[in-house]
Design an enzyme around this catalytic site. Structure first.
Site, PDB file in Angstrom:
ATOM      1  N   ASP A 117       8.230   9.077  -1.927  1.00  0.00           N
ATOM      2  CA  ASP A 117       8.473   8.489  -0.691  1.00  0.00           C
ATOM      3  C   ASP A 117       9.066  10.271   0.166  1.00  0.00           C
ATOM      4  O   ASP A 117      10.141  10.464  -0.413  1.00  0.00           O
ATOM      5  CB  ASP A 117       9.645   7.761  -0.688  1.00  0.00           C
TER       6      ASP A 117
ATOM      7  N   ASP B 145       4.729  -6.044  -1.549  1.00  0.00           N
ATOM      8  CA  ASP B 145       5.971  -5.625  -2.102  1.00  0.00           C
ATOM      9  C   ASP B 145       6.566  -7.120  -2.354  1.00  0.00           C
ATOM     10  O   ASP B 145       6.521  -7.642  -1.779  1.00  0.00           O
ATOM     11  CB  ASP B 145       6.995  -4.856  -0.550  1.00  0.00           C
TER      12      ASP B 145
END
Lengths: 252, 198
Positions: free
Chosen positions: A130, A11
């Site tokens: 997600d 990330d």
């Protein structure tokens, strides 16, 4: 036959690797180029970079990070985060990404998947899905905007539609498990696996090799993890030893 | 070592250039017919769909130059779709005409396997292969060539049945996998080809 892939994930925010729990509370975890090199040397089968920058200036960093990582990285590179138009995908591919992950923008405008797949091929077009367990009943709903928005859309239906529209792979993140070290959401993996023919990368919750083996048995083709690698607890090669002992075919 | 890379349009070109750079090659992009014909070493990266890629090669006027150098066995490295373009036709784009150096056919993966094939698969060289060593290579493809044609050698892999992972003839090397994404094994293969030592 294909081997099961271990996929370290970075990330990245404003050019630095960060890691949070359920997409929040980010802390610094190093330089992306150094991390990428270490993960390839450590047996990683491909690398995912998710740009979690909050600002447009941060998005500029994503292209720079992609270019810098590409220069040194000899395994496949998927980059996601902030891809809203075909041109955004093109910029990342030009900078050296091999695949582009699309999340929120695909939910808002599903034709974006078709547009990217038509231009660059389904193998470049990754649906970043997600999913969160519904609060009001069984099943999972799609969440967007880094987990802040529950859409109410059924995650399995969305996986089916997105692949019909051209997505060539699904990066499936359990929002409930992300960063919790509680193991992958196995029933979510199984539900998506039984619905689509494209490869599924399981993400969210991995803490040890046992979790990876469970996810393979649930139907995952690839296993993404982040914090267990950032903290130096383990390496892809070490995890592969356990996977191989459990009868899972891996690249050695 | 200077290597010319055919600028075929979109996708993955940056990875190919970076991969060549990592093995010490000086990669030069070209779409010029003369350069494609006469380059000492030429790389044809694979992009997009069979029909669209051939349309582009026709538009650029590169079809004859490519076909002739492959037929002559001159140093030419084709990647992914670049292998399939050697065939006459493909199930991907019925009616489109490829370079036609090999018969093919190019068919879609069928059966209970993931499509696209995305990931690392084991490459097994056939007898007579000069360039390919056993190892794991990264593939990202939906279509494939089924058999090694007469007069060629190469390597096979398995995805619901055997398929062609690589073809070789003379200094022509055509890889269905992505050597530029296949870690140290792929880098070593590219390095051997760039330096002309199999």
């Amino acid at each position: 036959m294909l081997t099961v892939r271990i996929v370290p994930c970075l990330d990245v925010r404003d050019g630095r690797v960060v890691k949070g729990v359920q997409f929040q509370g980010l802390r610094d975890a190093g330089d992306p180029v150094e991390r990428a090199l270490a993960y390839e040397a450590g047996g990683g089968d491909e690398l995912v970079i998710l740009d979690v920058s909050a600002t447009t200036e941060g998005r500029g960093h994503a292209v720079e990070t992609t270019r810098a990582v590409r220069r040194v990285l000899g395994i496949p590179l998927t980059v996601g985060g902030g891809v809203r138009r075909v041109e955004d995908a093109g910029r990342l591919l030009d900078a050296g990404a091999d695949k582009v992950g699309v999340n929120t923008a695909a939910v808002d405008e599903p034709a974006l998947l078709t547009a990217i797949a038509t231009r660059y091929g389904a193998q470049c077009t990754i649906l970043a899905l997600d999913a969160a367990r519904r609060l009001d009943g069984p099943g999972w709903e799609v969440v967007t905007r880094a987990g802040r928005h529950r859409t109410g859309m059924d995650a399995v239906d969305w996986a089916r539609e997105a692949t019909a529209r051209g997505a060539g792979e699904i990066l499936l993140t359990s929002w409930d498990r992300d960063g919790t070290r509680a193991g992958y959401d196995l029933s979510l993996i199984a539900a998506i696996r039984s619905t689509v023919a494209v490869p599924v990368i399981a993400s969210g919750g991995a803490a040890h090799a046992g979790h990876l083996v469970e996810a393979v048995h649930a139907g995952a083709d690839a296993l993404l993890a982040a914090s267990i690698f950032h903290d130096g607890e383990t390496t892809p090669a070490t995890l592969k030893t356990t996977l191989a002992a459990a009868g899972v075919k891996v690249r050695t | 070592m200077k290597v010319h890379v055919v600028r075929t349009g979109v996708a993955n070109l940056a990875s190919v250039l970076a991969g060549l750079g990592r093995v010490g090659a000086e990669a030069v992009l070209t779409a010029a017919e003369e350069e494609v014909r006469h380059a000492d070493r030429l790389v044809l990266p694979g992009v997009g769909a069979f029909g669209a890629a051939m349309d582009e090669l026709v538009r650029l006027g590169l079809v004859d130059a490519l076909r002739e150098r492959v037929q002559a066995g001159r140093p030419t490295f084709t990647i992914c779709l670049g292998l399939q373009l050697l065939a006459r036709t493909s199930e991907e784009t019925p009616g489109a005409v490829g370079l036609g150096v090999i018969e093919g056919p190019v068919t879609r993966f069928t059966g209970a396997v993931r499509v696209p094939q995305m990931g690392w698969n084991e490459v097994v060289p056939e007898p007579g292969s000069r360039w390919i060593t056993p190892g794991f290579a990264y593939f990202a493809n939906t279509f494939k060539v089924d058999r090694i044609p007469a007069g060629w050698s190469g390597a096979l892999a398995d995805h619901g049945g055997p398929f062609v992972a690589a073809l070789e003839r003379g200094d022509v090397l055509a890889c269905q996998f992505h050597p530029e994404l296949s870690g140290p094994w792929g880098a070593a293969l590219m390095q051997r080809w760039v330096e002309g030592r199999c």
